[in-house]
Structures are given as C-alpha cells and as structure tokens.
Design a protein around this motif. Structure first.
Motif, PDB file in Angstrom:
ATOM      1  N   VAL A   1       0.832  -1.196   0.000  1.00  0.00           N
ATOM      2  CA  VAL A   1       0.000   0.000   0.000  1.00  0.00           C
ATOM      3  C   VAL A   1       0.873   1.256   0.000  1.00  0.00           C
ATOM      4  N   PRO A   2       0.363   2.373  -0.537  1.00  0.00           N
ATOM      5  CA  PRO A   2       1.181   3.585  -0.654  1.00  0.00           C
ATOM      6  C   PRO A   2       1.492   4.251   0.671  1.00  0.00           C
TER       7      PRO A   2
ATOM      8  N   GLY B   1      -5.844   9.198  -2.186  1.00  0.00           N
ATOM      9  CA  GLY B   1      -6.692   9.957  -3.095  1.00  0.00           C
ATOM     10  C   GLY B   1      -6.708   9.330  -4.472  1.00  0.00           C
ATOM     11  N   TRP B   2      -7.428   9.954  -5.395  1.00  0.00           N
ATOM     12  CA  TRP B   2      -7.552   9.441  -6.753  1.00  0.00           C
ATOM     13  C   TRP B   2      -6.951  10.446  -7.729  1.00  0.00           C
TER      14      TRP B   2
ATOM     15  N   ASN C   1      -0.952   5.256  -8.364  1.00  0.00           N
ATOM     16  CA  ASN C   1      -2.120   5.902  -7.774  1.00  0.00           C
ATOM     17  C   ASN C   1      -2.055   5.770  -6.259  1.00  0.00           C
ATOM     18  N   PRO C   2      -2.240   6.866  -5.511  1.00  0.00           N
ATOM     19  CA  PRO C   2      -2.090   6.810  -4.039  1.00  0.00           C
ATOM     20  C   PRO C   2      -3.308   6.215  -3.348  1.00  0.00           C
TER      21      PRO C   2
ATOM     22  N   GLN D   1     -12.056   2.755   1.183  1.00  0.00           N
ATOM     23  CA  GLN D   1     -10.862   2.220   1.826  1.00  0.00           C
ATOM     24  C   GLN D   1     -10.571   2.853   3.190  1.00  0.00           C
ATOM     25  N   ASP D   2     -11.423   3.716   3.685  1.00  0.00           N
ATOM     26  CA  ASP D   2     -11.115   4.431   4.923  1.00  0.00           C
ATOM     27  C   ASP D   2     -11.195   3.517   6.147  1.00  0.00           C
ATOM     28  N   GLY D   3     -10.518   3.968   7.204  1.00  0.00           N
ATOM     29  CA  GLY D   3     -10.609   3.298   8.496  1.00  0.00           C
ATOM     30  C   GLY D   3      -9.664   2.143   8.683  1.00  0.00           C
TER      31      GLY D   3
END
Length: 432
Positions: free
Chosen positions: A383-384, A392-393, A410-411, A421-423
């Motif tokens: 993962v970034p 972000g996109w 892509n971040p 994808q939050d949390g």
C-alpha cells in the motif's frame, strides 16, 4: 466450471432463510467488497471427519488434577474443499450452539448459518494447498464459514478442528488451552500427512489461520516458544510447564509452514505467553486486529505480538475502532436475543459484512502469494501509506463513480473501490 451467479446466490439466500427474510451466506461478499474478496471459480464442498489420537496429553484434565494426565482424544473436523456443484442439490445450512452468559437458562443457544457449500460434493481435483483453521475459545468452526467457504472456491482445502473448550466464563480452565490448541492443530496436520484426506490436500503446502485463542494456537505451532515464567503458562501443572517449554516444545511446532494468519490473537500482554519466544516464528505472518479490542488488547496487546515476531516478514492490518469479534460471521438471527449472544459476532462500530470482505481480500492476497506462489498478489499488500484515509484518486477512474484502484502510482489501496478504503491501517515489517 462457471461459478454461481448473482441470481443463483440470491436464491440460495432465500432457501437458507427457510422462507423468511432473505439471508446472504457470509462467504458471499457484498457489492462494496474489495476485489479479492470475490468467490473463486470452483464450487465449495464440505464434509465432517472424525479421528482418534491415542493416549495424548489431556491438558484440561491435567490442570484439574494438578499433574499430567493422558487420554484418547477424539477430534471432529469440519472440512471445506474445492468441488463440483451438485445439480439440483441445496447448499448446506450449518448449525451450532454457543454458551450463554453464566447463570442463564438454558446453558446454550442454538443458531444456524446459511452456506454455499454442498455436503459431500465431488472434489474438483487433488493436491490442493491445505489451510488449518482454528476457531476462537468456546466457539465453533462454522462461525468462520465467511472465510472457509470463500477459500474453498479459490482452490484451498480448509480443515477446522472442533476444540471443545469449556464454557468461556469458567476462567480457571482457560490456561489448559495454551497446550490443547497447538496439540489439536499439530494432530490435525499429522492426520492429513498420514493420508486422512487421501489425495485431496497437498501436505507440502500448509498455512495456518486462527482467530482469538485460535490465533494463539497458530502462532505457537508456527514456532513461538512458550515462556515458562509467563503467569498464564504457569497456571498449568509444573511438570507440564517444564516439559512443554523445554524438551517437548518441538511437539507443539510444525516446520515448513508457508504462511500464518492470526486474527485478534490471544497470548500477548498481559498474558505474555511467549515472552521473547515469538522470535521463533519465521513463516510469513499476517496479523489482523481491531484497534479497540478489549478482549486481547491492541496496544498493549496484539501490537506487541506483531512487533515481537522479528524473524518473520509480517503485515498487520488494523480496523480502526473495531473490537474483538472481527473473526466471526455476521450475527445469526437466533443470536439477537441478548447483548451477550450478539457479542460473539457483532462489532459495535463496523458493519460485519464489511469487515469480513476486507479481511478476505487481504487474506486471499497473502495466501495466494506465499502458499500458491502467485507473487503478483503481493502487490495488494504493497500500500502507498500505512493509513488508508489519506489515499486519493488521480484520474484513473475514467469518470466513473464506481472506480476500482489498480494500484501502481495511484495513491490508493489496490483493489478497493473509490471512497471505500477508509478506516484501515496496514503496517509491514521485514524479517531481521
């Protein structure tokens, strides 16, 4: 073979609900699930097996007696495997019971879980990699059908022993599980190596998955050495502590494991069951935990387990604000009778179907990479940034709302839908 379609799965849900409200089998991910949570190309089969271990150490009887006791151990196993669908057959509905709160009558509550697996279906092949799945304390294997059935459709044989723990509120007997769990897991693997499943499983490709006390069990079998000075370990008879932290320690370990997944594992602070013994874990390790786990703890707790496995290449996936019950299915309707019963399954903050789908996504990537050798799947764990929220996109979505991250520059977290994808936190540490 072509797998079940959306309409077919909806019909399964209706059948499993017995004509009442539609129930989705927990192994079927929702529309917001990340990419690798999707079912695989096979159907799933399931069966039960029983085998005996003659004259084995009985840790519970030993704890009660105060000295070493041996007895025959009968182990019931739930098996899930890749299969051919049975034309006209109805998928299984699992049933089990859980212990009610102390002082409640009756002692247990029965519940059911709809499945997608077919009982005793014809296997879809031979020599599939083996996953040994160890359930939580006083739990039942069917509580993890969300993962077991899903992995079976992806080419894994999943074998889950019934550990038959005493009631969870009987705190005096819990220390016996520190030996019972790894012994059961080792005996299960030895049975498969001895041909217990015929040619169905490949005993040279073995991984372990455990939840809660099962997480403790798989870490111990992966090489974590018990600490003779641990207050929890010392509650067992002194002769057992001396033997199983010394000359017999190797009996708790299976060498050559391809991967280990520990979900909300017990054994860390304040138990400190291993002390520095976690250094003995060398197989690739994925730890999954909620940051508000009040049962086994997060920090202190599981975070120290993750940190202590210094000789393993390891990841830790954290569900921010989630509690302990992240390793079980969504709550069956029968368990909505009390907070105690619901607590075996539900999370106070997260939607359970969401937890299961995200965990399945990462477990699939991890196992496919390390057990099957599909190294490209490792990119889903790359993962970034450790925290998911900042992602972000940057224009790869083509203008569509439901864009899925392809990773790379892509971040965002690869395989997640935009805004889904939050949390989460995903840490990675290399083996020393």
């Amino acid at each position: 073979m072509k797998h079940l379609g959306v309409a077919e799965l909806a019909l399964i849900g209706a059948v499993c609900a017995g004509g009442g409200a539609m129930a989705q089998p927990p192994s079927v991910p929702g529309i917001d699930a990340p990419e690798l949570a999707a079912l695989g190309p096979d159907a799933a089969g399931t069966t039960m097996r029983i085998f005996d271990v003659h004259d084995r150490l009985d840790p519970l009887a030993s704890l009660v007696a105060g000295h070493e006791v041996h007895a025959d151990r009968v182990i019931r196993m739930r098996v899930w495997y890749p299969a051919h669908a049975k034309p006209g057959a109805t998928p299984v509905t699992y049933s089990a019971t859980l212990t009610n709160e102390k002082g409640t009558v009756p002692l247990t509550t029965a519940f059911t879980v709809p499945g997608i697996a077919y009982a005793d279906a014809v296997p879809a092949g031979e020599h599939f990699p083996l996953i040994v799945l160890s359930h939580g304390y006083n739990n039942d294997p069917v509580m993890l059908s969300w993962l077991a059935e899903n992995l079976a459709t992806k080419g894994y044989v999943v074998v889950a022993p019934e550990h038959r723990d005493p009631p969870i509120w009987d705190r005096a007997t819990i220390p016996a599980a520190l030996l019972t769990r790894p012994l059961d897991i080792v005996d299960c693997i030895n049975a498969v190596k001895a041909g217990w499943l015929g040619k169905l499983a490949d005993p040279s490709r073995i991984a372990l998955v455990g939840y809660s006390m099962g997480g403790y069990g798989v870490l111990t079998v992966a090489g974590a050495r018990l600490d003779p000075k641990s207050a929890a370990v010392m509650k067992n008879p002194a002769s057992l502590v001396a033997d199983y932290t010394g000359k017999l320690a190797s009996k708790l370990v299976v060498p050559g494991l391809r991967a280990v997944v520990a979900i909300s594992p017990a054994g860390g602070p304040p138990w400190n069951a291993w002390g520095t013994g976690l250094e003995g874990v060398t197989a690739p390790l994925l730890v999954i935990v909620g940051s508000h786990d009040r049962t086994v703890g997060y920090d202190p707790g599981v975070a120290q387990v993750f940190a202590g496995a210094t000789h393993a290449d390891r990841h830790m996936l954290v569900f921010v604000n989630a509690a302990h019950s992240i390793g079980t299915n969504p709550t069956p309707p029968e368990m909505l009778t009390s907070i105690w019963n619901q607590g075996w399954f539900a999370d106070p903050v997260w939607r359970k179907e969401r937890i299961n789908a995200i965990a399945t996504h990462f477990i699939t990537a991890f196992l496919d990479d390390h057990v099957k050798g599909e190294t490209a799947k490792g990119s889903y764990l790359d993962v970034p940034s450790p925290a998911s929220d900042p992602g972000g996109w940057t224009g790869e979505d083509g203008g569509h709302y439901a864009a899925m991250s392809k990773g790379g520059t892509n971040p965002t977290w690869k395989g997640f839908w935009r805004g889904q994808q939050d949390g989460l936190i995903l840490e990675h540490r290399k083996a020393q």
